[in-house]
Design a protein around this motif. Structure first.
Motif, PDB file in Angstrom:
ATOM      1  N   ALA A 184       0.808  -1.147   0.006  1.00  0.00           N
ATOM      2  CA  ALA A 184       0.193   0.005   0.040  1.00  0.00           C
ATOM      3  C   ALA A 184       0.689   1.235  -0.078  1.00  0.00           C
ATOM      4  N   ARG A 185       1.928   1.175   0.980  1.00  0.00           N
ATOM      5  CA  ARG A 185       2.817   2.298   0.792  1.00  0.00           C
ATOM      6  C   ARG A 185       3.601   2.607  -0.564  1.00  0.00           C
ATOM      7  N   ALA A 186       4.009   1.395  -1.130  1.00  0.00           N
ATOM      8  CA  ALA A 186       4.471   1.758  -2.480  1.00  0.00           C
ATOM      9  C   ALA A 186       3.851   2.189  -3.615  1.00  0.00           C
ATOM     10  N   LEU A 187       2.312   1.892  -3.465  1.00  0.00           N
ATOM     11  CA  LEU A 187       1.493   2.536  -4.578  1.00  0.00           C
ATOM     12  C   LEU A 187       0.758   3.763  -4.192  1.00  0.00           C
ATOM     13  N   VAL A 188       0.777   4.094  -2.975  1.00  0.00           N
ATOM     14  CA  VAL A 188      -0.272   5.183  -2.378  1.00  0.00           C
ATOM     15  C   VAL A 188      -0.188   6.301  -3.212  1.00  0.00           C
ATOM     16  N   ASP A 189       1.033   6.564  -3.801  1.00  0.00           N
ATOM     17  CA  ASP A 189       1.407   7.891  -4.635  1.00  0.00           C
ATOM     18  C   ASP A 189       1.583   7.636  -6.089  1.00  0.00           C
ATOM     19  N   ARG A 190       0.693   6.466  -6.424  1.00  0.00           N
ATOM     20  CA  ARG A 190       0.194   6.366  -7.783  1.00  0.00           C
ATOM     21  C   ARG A 190       1.617   6.188  -8.722  1.00  0.00           C
ATOM     22  N   PRO A 191       2.792   5.442  -8.155  1.00  0.00           N
ATOM     23  CA  PRO A 191       3.955   5.409  -9.297  1.00  0.00           C
ATOM     24  C   PRO A 191       3.680   4.753 -10.479  1.00  0.00           C
ATOM     25  N   ARG A 192       4.388   5.023 -11.449  1.00  0.00           N
ATOM     26  CA  ARG A 192       4.183   4.191 -12.601  1.00  0.00           C
ATOM     27  C   ARG A 192       5.002   2.814 -12.903  1.00  0.00           C
ATOM     28  N   VAL A 193       5.999   2.717 -11.845  1.00  0.00           N
ATOM     29  CA  VAL A 193       6.900   1.620 -11.792  1.00  0.00           C
ATOM     30  C   VAL A 193       6.857   0.986 -10.277  1.00  0.00           C
ATOM     31  N   LEU A 194       6.832  -0.249 -10.320  1.00  0.00           N
ATOM     32  CA  LEU A 194       6.737  -0.787  -8.844  1.00  0.00           C
ATOM     33  C   LEU A 194       8.067  -1.801  -8.985  1.00  0.00           C
ATOM     34  N   LEU A 195       8.655  -1.794  -8.026  1.00  0.00           N
ATOM     35  CA  LEU A 195       9.864  -2.778  -7.975  1.00  0.00           C
ATOM     36  C   LEU A 195       9.810  -3.415  -6.509  1.00  0.00           C
ATOM     37  N   ALA A 196       9.872  -4.818  -6.710  1.00  0.00           N
ATOM     38  CA  ALA A 196       9.723  -5.686  -5.342  1.00  0.00           C
ATOM     39  C   ALA A 196      10.945  -6.652  -5.345  1.00  0.00           C
ATOM     40  N   ASP A 197      11.756  -6.735  -4.440  1.00  0.00           N
ATOM     41  CA  ASP A 197      12.778  -7.478  -4.134  1.00  0.00           C
ATOM     42  C   ASP A 197      12.552  -8.581  -3.245  1.00  0.00           C
ATOM     43  N   GLU A 198      12.326  -9.757  -3.586  1.00  0.00           N
ATOM     44  CA  GLU A 198      12.047 -10.815  -2.858  1.00  0.00           C
ATOM     45  C   GLU A 198      10.667 -10.425  -1.779  1.00  0.00           C
ATOM     46  N   PRO A 199       9.826  -9.998  -2.298  1.00  0.00           N
ATOM     47  CA  PRO A 199       8.591  -9.420  -1.389  1.00  0.00           C
ATOM     48  C   PRO A 199       7.860 -10.485  -0.361  1.00  0.00           C
ATOM     49  N   THR A 200       8.073 -11.753  -1.094  1.00  0.00           N
ATOM     50  CA  THR A 200       7.491 -12.758  -0.171  1.00  0.00           C
ATOM     51  C   THR A 200       8.552 -13.743   0.464  1.00  0.00           C
ATOM     52  N   GLY A 201       9.808 -13.226   0.275  1.00  0.00           N
ATOM     53  CA  GLY A 201      10.813 -13.949   1.150  1.00  0.00           C
ATOM     54  C   GLY A 201      10.729 -14.432   2.608  1.00  0.00           C
ATOM     55  N   GLN A 202       9.896 -13.678   3.106  1.00  0.00           N
ATOM     56  CA  GLN A 202       9.946 -13.784   4.926  1.00  0.00           C
ATOM     57  C   GLN A 202       8.497 -14.407   4.885  1.00  0.00           C
ATOM     58  N   LEU A 203       7.861 -14.878   3.921  1.00  0.00           N
ATOM     59  CA  LEU A 203       6.567 -15.216   4.254  1.00  0.00           C
ATOM     60  C   LEU A 203       6.154 -16.614   4.018  1.00  0.00           C
ATOM     61  N   ASP A 204       5.333 -17.633   4.465  1.00  0.00           N
ATOM     62  CA  ASP A 204       5.001 -18.876   4.419  1.00  0.00           C
ATOM     63  C   ASP A 204       4.350 -18.881   2.936  1.00  0.00           C
ATOM     64  N   SER A 205       4.198 -20.174   2.351  1.00  0.00           N
ATOM     65  CA  SER A 205       4.105 -20.219   0.823  1.00  0.00           C
ATOM     66  C   SER A 205       2.552 -19.762   0.629  1.00  0.00           C
ATOM     67  N   ALA A 206       1.430 -20.205   1.675  1.00  0.00           N
ATOM     68  CA  ALA A 206       0.213 -19.847   1.464  1.00  0.00           C
ATOM     69  C   ALA A 206       0.326 -18.259   1.577  1.00  0.00           C
TER      70      ALA A 206
END
Ligand code: ATP
Length: 253
Positions: A184-206
């Motif tokens: 939400a923080r990454a998208l709140v200012d309506r960027p045109r580009v989103l870059l996510a580095d291993e965004p799920t690396g600390q999450l369980d698979s579900a």
């Protein structure tokens, strides 16, 4: 410097708008015997509304690539463009392209703040701030008017399914919820580009699957050009396109 975007075409002939482009980008760290070639001759394009997933083993150059695409680092060779091609390829207008890799620090800072949203593996939330206050940070930096800020924060939390958690601090949220705040923080200012580095690396698979589905939905809905790195083969299925990095080079597809 213009903010105009560019109309290009994909190889399939469908009209798309290229937002981000890397041309023969290389990044070398160190020198002499200690030299590490983290990226070698990498070229790619990302279109508006496209979710590009970059996979590769540890040390293959994924983070280095994202740093170059986001203007957090500069290539040793090659160029990174926002808004299309410098030479009019694929129908692009030459005057609309801006070379990220040639910008001053001040220009880069403005581009990163206003046009690129970053999501990190470790969430990167400020512990003493609530979910809403964390999401609000980019709008405060952009000096958005308070009423508008409140509306946009509420909409961003709603979009990631956290409207009922606005007042909670990061430690009161699950990992998946914290990463949704990060999105939400990454998208709140309506960027045109989103870059996510291993965004799920600390999450369980579900949870990782839920978060990736959310990213995919938002990218498509908002027409954001997104590059996401992952180790997780499950998440590759959510991509519009997959690139494989090995030893700093893109594998042929
Ligand atoms: N600032 C730096 N100084 C020296 N070497 C670096 C630096 N940053 C990255 N490297 C090296 O560049 C190579 C690519 O690193 P990078 O972090 O991009 O890989 P990665 O694919 O993101 O790895 P992981 O999946 O483990 O996060 C590695 O050999 C790494 O040690």
């Amino acid at each position: 410097m213009t903010g105009t975007t560019v109309d290009g075409t994909t190889t399939s002939g469908t009209a798309t708008r290229t937002v981000l482009r890397a041309e023969a980008v290389s990044r070398v760290f160190g020198s002499g015997a200690g030299e590490v070639r983290a990226l070698a001759d990498v070229s790619l394009e990302v279109a508006a509304g496209e979710l590009l997933v970059v996979v590769g083993p540890s040390g293959s150059g994924k983070s280095t690539l994202l740093h170059l695409l986001g203007g957090l680092d500069r290539p040793t060779a090659g160029r990174v463009w926002l808004d299309g091609s410098p030479d009019g390829a694929a129908g692009a207008r030459a005057d609309a392209a801006r070379e990220l890799s040639a910008m001053s620090e001040d220009e880069l800072h403005a581009v990163r703040r206003g046009e690129i949203g970053f999501v990190f593996q470790s969430f990167g939330l400020i512990p003493v701030l609530s979910a809403a206050e964390n999401v609000e940070v980019p709008l405060r930096l952009a000096r958005t008017e308070p009423g508008d800020r409140a509306r946009r924060v509420a909409a961003a939390l709603e979009a990631v399914g956290l409207a009922d958690h606005a007042g909670q601090r990061p430690y009161e949220l699950s990992g998946g919820q914290q990463q949704r705040v990060g999105i939400a923080r990454a998208l709140v200012d309506r960027p045109r580009v989103l870059l996510a580095d291993e965004p799920t690396g600390q999450l369980d698979s579900a949870t990782a699957t839920v978060v990736m589905d959310l990213v995919r939905g938002l990218v498509h809905e908002r027409g954001v050009a997104a590059v996401v790195t992952t180790h997780d083969p499950e998440l590759v299925a959510r991509a519009d396109r997959v690139l494989v990095l090995r030893d700093g080079r893109l594998e042929p597809v």
